[in-house]
Design an enzyme around this catalytic site. Structure first.
Site: not given
Ligand code: GLV
Length: 323
Positions: A158-160, A180, A241, A270, A288, A290
């Site tokens: 995806g974007r990331i 996918r 995740r 977490e 967590h 990011g």
């Molecule tokens: C962080 O984990 C998000 O989904 O923005």
């Protein structure tokens, strides 16, 4: 009665942004950042028109049980596995997330974890602090593996994922991905990534980064079998995740040298982290974070508010999710 909509802001946010929101809405906030039980959340949602929540708040049939006037739930996150989309649809409540504004910041962290895992940055820091640095050694010291000119495998494009691929070009990496669905050719070319099947990606990558959404189908998608296919010199990074990786299998693979190292920003339980993971040396751990730069966190909350207000004003929110 106030004509302003009633909004719940479930977690502490930047005080200046909260004050601005209060000009447009009657707000129940949680600036002490207390972690609510699901019953607390259910009670807080009961008299609200809109809610701004994070991935920590589970929105499902139970928490929505008394929310008779709720029109929209706005997540301050791109991932929305905390939303039961079927329950939201059944209750005719809109749901939104915050994509785009966190893409580059999250891609940066993915790259940072990969580099730290490959070059053993945190492990070496502990080694230095522990007084083990006695002399310069050519080979009799913890050596890393290269990033440059290696093969990067991205799972979830995806974007990331695409932003990570663009970064990899600067390191002369060969970028491959599995998703996918395959990207259109022009998008593949724009990020310099080649589509391969899952097994090829697992077997041939020097570094693997997981960036796919967490769905029931993706639960423990990455386990003993997948780890066994990886090169013993490869690294694994998870910024998606926690539930996507079987953490016990990962701890075992790290301990037995089945893979070189790992970098994790997300964990299944977490904020608690399994002792089996904490016991490994060849792992870089982050809590967590990011999207955790001030600029990006501000952009996320601003977007979450924009989505919420648009929904309450009868407009289509910019980031409306479909179920
Ligand atoms: C962080 O984990 C998000 O989904 O923005």
């Amino acid at each position: 009665m106030s004509s302003k909509p009633k909004i719940l802001v479930a977690r502490a946010i930047f005080p200046d942004i909260l004050e601005r929101l209060k000009e447009h809405a009657e707000v129940e906030s949680n600036q002490s950042d207390r972690i609510w039980t699901t019953d607390d959340l259910k009670a807080a949602l009961a008299d609200k028109d809109g809610a701004i929540v994070t991935g920590g708040e589970k929105i499902d049939a139970h928490t929505l049980g008394n929310a008779k006037q709720l029109k929209i739930v706005s997540n301050i996150a791109v991932g929305y596995n905390n939303f039961d989309m079927a329950a939201l649809k059944a209750a005719n409540i809109m749901a939104t997330n915050t994509p785009d504004v966190l893409t580059d910041t999250t891609a940066d962290l993915g790259f940072a974890l990969m580099m730290a895992a490959a070059r053993r940055v945190t492990e070496l820091e502990h080694w230095l602090r522990g007084g083990d640095w006695k002399k310069f050694s050519i080979y009799d010291a913890p050596l890393g593996v290269d990033i440059h000119h290696s093969t990067l495998g991205i799972m979830g494009m995806g974007r990331i994922g695409q932003a990570i691929a663009r970064r990899a070009r600067g390191f002369d990496m060969k970028v491959r991905y599995y998703n996918r669905s395959r990207l259109p050719v022009d998008q593949e070319q724009a990020c310099g990534a080649e589509y391969v099947d899952r097994e090829t990606l697992l077997k041939e990558s020097d570094h693997i980064i997981l960036v796919m959404p967490y769905t029931p189908e993706n639960h423990h998608l990455f386990g003993e079998k997948e780890l066994a296919l990886m090169k013993p010199t490869a690294t694994l990074v998870n910024i998606a995740r926690g539930g996507i990786v079987d953490e016990l299998a990962l701890a075992k693979a790290l301990e037995q040298g089945k893979i070189f190292s790992a970098g994790l920003d997300v964990f299944e339980g977490e904020p608690s982290v399994r002792p089996e993971l904490l016991a490994q040396k060849n792992i870089v751990l982050a809590p967590h974070v990011g999207s955790a730069t001030e600029k990006t966190r501000r952009a996320m909350i601003e977007l979450a508010i924009k989505n919420c207000m648009a929904g309450l004003q009868g407009q289509t929110p910019p980031n409306l999710l479909s179920s």
